[in-house]
Design a protein around this motif. Structure first.
Motif, PDB file in Angstrom:
ATOM      1  N   PRO A 300       0.837  -1.216   0.000  1.00 40.28           N
ATOM      2  CA  PRO A 300       0.000   0.000   0.000  1.00 40.28           C
ATOM      3  C   PRO A 300       0.868   1.262   0.000  1.00 40.28           C
ATOM      4  O   PRO A 300       1.903   1.321   0.670  1.00 40.28           O
ATOM      5  CB  PRO A 300      -0.787  -0.128   1.312  1.00 40.28           C
ATOM      6  N   LYS A 301       0.418   2.240  -0.756  1.00 34.07           N
ATOM      7  CA  LYS A 301       1.196   3.479  -0.921  1.00 34.07           C
ATOM      8  C   LYS A 301       0.648   4.590  -0.042  1.00 34.07           C
ATOM      9  O   LYS A 301      -0.563   4.702   0.156  1.00 34.07           O
ATOM     10  CB  LYS A 301       1.196   3.909  -2.386  1.00 34.07           C
ATOM     11  N   ALA A 302       1.542   5.404   0.448  1.00 36.08           N
ATOM     12  CA  ALA A 302       1.158   6.567   1.244  1.00 36.08           C
ATOM     13  C   ALA A 302       0.421   7.572   0.360  1.00 36.08           C
ATOM     14  O   ALA A 302       0.580   7.561  -0.876  1.00 36.08           O
ATOM     15  CB  ALA A 302       2.395   7.207   1.868  1.00 36.08           C
ATOM     16  N   PRO A 303      -0.380   8.451   0.960  1.00 33.82           N
ATOM     17  CA  PRO A 303      -1.095   9.467   0.167  1.00 33.82           C
ATOM     18  C   PRO A 303      -0.138  10.284  -0.705  1.00 33.82           C
ATOM     19  O   PRO A 303       0.911  10.727  -0.242  1.00 33.82           O
ATOM     20  CB  PRO A 303      -1.738  10.357   1.241  1.00 33.82           C
ATOM     21  N   GLY A 304      -0.503  10.418  -1.969  1.00 24.84           N
ATOM     22  CA  GLY A 304       0.303  11.207  -2.895  1.00 24.84           C
ATOM     23  C   GLY A 304       1.435  10.447  -3.558  1.00 24.84           C
ATOM     24  O   GLY A 304       2.108  10.985  -4.441  1.00 24.84           O
ATOM     25  N   VAL A 305       1.656   9.194  -3.152  1.00 25.87           N
ATOM     26  CA  VAL A 305       2.739   8.389  -3.729  1.00 25.87           C
ATOM     27  C   VAL A 305       2.184   7.547  -4.872  1.00 25.87           C
ATOM     28  O   VAL A 305       1.235   6.774  -4.685  1.00 25.87           O
ATOM     29  CB  VAL A 305       3.390   7.482  -2.664  1.00 25.87           C
ATOM     30  N   LYS A 306       2.743   7.688  -6.060  1.00 28.24           N
ATOM     31  CA  LYS A 306       2.271   6.949  -7.226  1.00 28.24           C
ATOM     32  C   LYS A 306       2.932   5.587  -7.370  1.00 28.24           C
ATOM     33  O   LYS A 306       2.342   4.662  -7.930  1.00 28.24           O
ATOM     34  CB  LYS A 306       2.515   7.775  -8.499  1.00 28.24           C
ATOM     35  N   GLU A 307       4.171   5.489  -6.880  1.00 28.62           N
ATOM     36  CA  GLU A 307       4.935   4.270  -7.130  1.00 28.62           C
ATOM     37  C   GLU A 307       5.983   4.082  -6.043  1.00 28.62           C
ATOM     38  O   GLU A 307       6.619   5.032  -5.604  1.00 28.62           O
ATOM     39  CB  GLU A 307       5.615   4.375  -8.502  1.00 28.62           C
ATOM     40  N   ILE A 308       6.143   2.855  -5.600  1.00 24.49           N
ATOM     41  CA  ILE A 308       7.230   2.520  -4.679  1.00 24.49           C
ATOM     42  C   ILE A 308       8.440   2.105  -5.520  1.00 24.49           C
ATOM     43  O   ILE A 308       8.334   1.236  -6.395  1.00 24.49           O
ATOM     44  CB  ILE A 308       6.815   1.393  -3.724  1.00 24.49           C
ATOM     45  N   LEU A 309       9.569   2.732  -5.272  1.00 29.86           N
ATOM     46  CA  LEU A 309      10.787   2.469  -6.030  1.00 29.86           C
ATOM     47  C   LEU A 309      11.782   1.691  -5.177  1.00 29.86           C
ATOM     48  O   LEU A 309      11.753   1.744  -3.949  1.00 29.86           O
ATOM     49  CB  LEU A 309      11.426   3.787  -6.469  1.00 29.86           C
ATOM     50  N   ILE A 310      12.673   0.966  -5.836  1.00 29.25           N
ATOM     51  CA  ILE A 310      13.768   0.297  -5.120  1.00 29.25           C
ATOM     52  C   ILE A 310      15.040   1.127  -5.299  1.00 29.25           C
ATOM     53  O   ILE A 310      15.142   1.927  -6.237  1.00 29.25           O
ATOM     54  CB  ILE A 310      13.990  -1.148  -5.620  1.00 29.25           C
ATOM     55  N   PRO A 311      16.010   0.946  -4.409  1.00 30.96           N
ATOM     56  CA  PRO A 311      17.268   1.686  -4.548  1.00 30.96           C
ATOM     57  C   PRO A 311      17.919   1.463  -5.908  1.00 30.96           C
ATOM     58  O   PRO A 311      18.051   0.319  -6.356  1.00 30.96           O
ATOM     59  CB  PRO A 311      18.132   1.123  -3.411  1.00 30.96           C
ATOM     60  N   GLY A 312      18.265   2.551  -6.554  1.00 31.93           N
ATOM     61  CA  GLY A 312      18.910   2.497  -7.860  1.00 31.93           C
ATOM     62  C   GLY A 312      17.964   2.679  -9.028  1.00 31.93           C
ATOM     63  O   GLY A 312      18.407   2.943 -10.155  1.00 31.93           O
ATOM     64  N   GLU A 313      16.657   2.557  -8.791  1.00 29.74           N
ATOM     65  CA  GLU A 313      15.695   2.597  -9.893  1.00 29.74           C
ATOM     66  C   GLU A 313      15.665   3.959 -10.574  1.00 29.74           C
ATOM     67  O   GLU A 313      15.620   4.060 -11.810  1.00 29.74           O
ATOM     68  CB  GLU A 313      14.311   2.227  -9.385  1.00 29.74           C
ATOM     69  N   LEU A 314      15.683   5.019  -9.793  1.00 30.90           N
ATOM     70  CA  LEU A 314      15.690   6.365 -10.382  1.00 30.90           C
ATOM     71  C   LEU A 314      16.912   6.577 -11.261  1.00 30.90           C
ATOM     72  O   LEU A 314      16.839   7.194 -12.334  1.00 30.90           O
ATOM     73  CB  LEU A 314      15.651   7.426  -9.285  1.00 30.90           C
TER      74      LEU A 314
END
Length: 356
Positions: A300-314
């Motif tokens: 589940p994502k926090a309000p306003g968060v579109k996507e959960i990322l893993i380290p290095g993904e950005l």
């Protein structure tokens, strides 16, 4: 003529490699150095990118780095090797150390390469990505010159000593953690200073110990450890492994590349490679990693968060974007590289996307 600010990454890498070659660096080493710098810029870590070209060259020209130095194994037994870099380029020494660690991991399941007599070695992710390509997990750390105070102190004593970890996956992107033990790498403050920009409050203190948003005041003072006492403790631990254990400099004995023109830096590194197949079959590991990452992203994502990322993904996304669009450099860096090119009869504009 207005100098261009956007460059084709392949052509810029070729330009940098040729610069180092004409400065007396062996061709193979020049290619490694240029690759390390460009990969940093592509991942958005511009503090470790081509902005470092000038200081690297200056240290070679001043005799403070030796691109011809032999990189030697001075002690080894089974899974470990101690390497003396001889004051060669850090990324060249780091590449040799990585190869040694991975080779020993193939034989023993784990391989350790400890390094002394080195210099700034670029980003830890540069090595982690190479290990991932060989289906290995890598932990790599390095110490650095004094830029950070111990908790409770005011004066710089330890470095922003970075830690990187890489692990492959299958269909998902690999896990890449690459972090300084400071709130921010000092190189980012250098970049802010070059751009004439303020830095966020909480990054650094001035020479009197006061919080500051002035990049120049921060460079005269200290960056702060991430997580307060915890970051300070981790930095000290990295210094113990990379410096005290290897015979490299540690604490105040790691020399600053920008300020000390009398002595080599004597930076230390510590590489730990794990060969996954010695634990479980690589296909099984990658499948389990994919399951882990997918499960994490479905949380589940926090309000306003579109996507959960893993380290290095950005950074992977940034790399894809900049390979397509080009690397944008600050004007001061472009001017510096153009001047270096003139000195070595090379034309920086040949690497540019536009020359208006």
């Amino acid at each position: 003529m207005t100098l261009p600010l956007r460059f084709d990454w392949r052509k810029l890498e070729k330009f940098c490699a040729r610069v180092f070659e004409r400065a007396g660096v062996p061709q193979e080493s020049a290619a490694i150095i240029a690759d390390s710098l460009i990969q940093a810029d592509l991942r958005g870590v511009e503090s470790h990118g081509v902005v470092r070209t000038a200081i690297y060259l200056k240290r070679v020209e001043a005799g403070r780095m030796d691109p011809a130095a032999e990189i030697r194994i001075v002690n080894e037994t089974g899974a470990m090797a101690l390497i003396d870099g001889g004051n060669n380029f850090g990324s060249v020494i780091g590449t040799k150390a990585l190869q040694e660690a991975m080779k020993r991991a193939k034989d023993f399941g784990v391989g350790i390469a400890a390094v002394k007599g080195s210099n700034h070695f670029g980003t830890g992710a540069y090595y982690a990505l190479k290990a991932i390509a060989q289906n290995q997990i890598l932990l790599v750390m390095s110490n650095a010159s004094q830029t950070m105070p111990p908790t409770g102190g005011v004066r710089p004593f330890i470095g922003t000593n970075p830690l990187a970890v890489g692990a492959p996956a299958g269909e998902q992107l690999p896990f890449i953690l690459d972090m300084a033990t400071s709130v921010v790498a000092r190189g980012k403050i250098i970049v802010a200073s070059q751009k004439g920009e303020a830095i966020p409050l909480g990054w650094a203190i001035d020479s009197d110990g006061n919080p500051t948003t002035d990049a120049d005041a921060a460079l005269a003072g200290s960056v702060l450890p991430v997580g307060g006492p915890k970051g300070y403790a981790i930095s000290m631990f990295i210094d113990i492994l990379s410096g005290v254990l290897t015979g490299a400099g540690f604490g105040k004995y790691v020399n600053n590349m920008y300020e000390n023109w009398e002595q080599p830096q004597n930076v230390g590194h510590f590489f730990i490679a794990l060969d996954i197949d010695k634990f479980i079959p690589i296909d099984v590991f990658k499948s389990r990693m994919d399951d882990y990452i997918r499960s994490l992203k479905e949380e589940p994502k926090a309000p306003g968060v579109k996507e959960i990322l893993i380290p290095g993904e950005l950074e992977f996304r940034q790399t894809d974007r900049l390979k397509a669009e080009g690397i944008t450099l600050p004007l001061k860096v472009v001017e510096e590289l153009a001047e270096i090119g003139k000195r070595y009869d090379l034309e920086l504009l040949e690497a540019a996307y536009q020359t208006t």
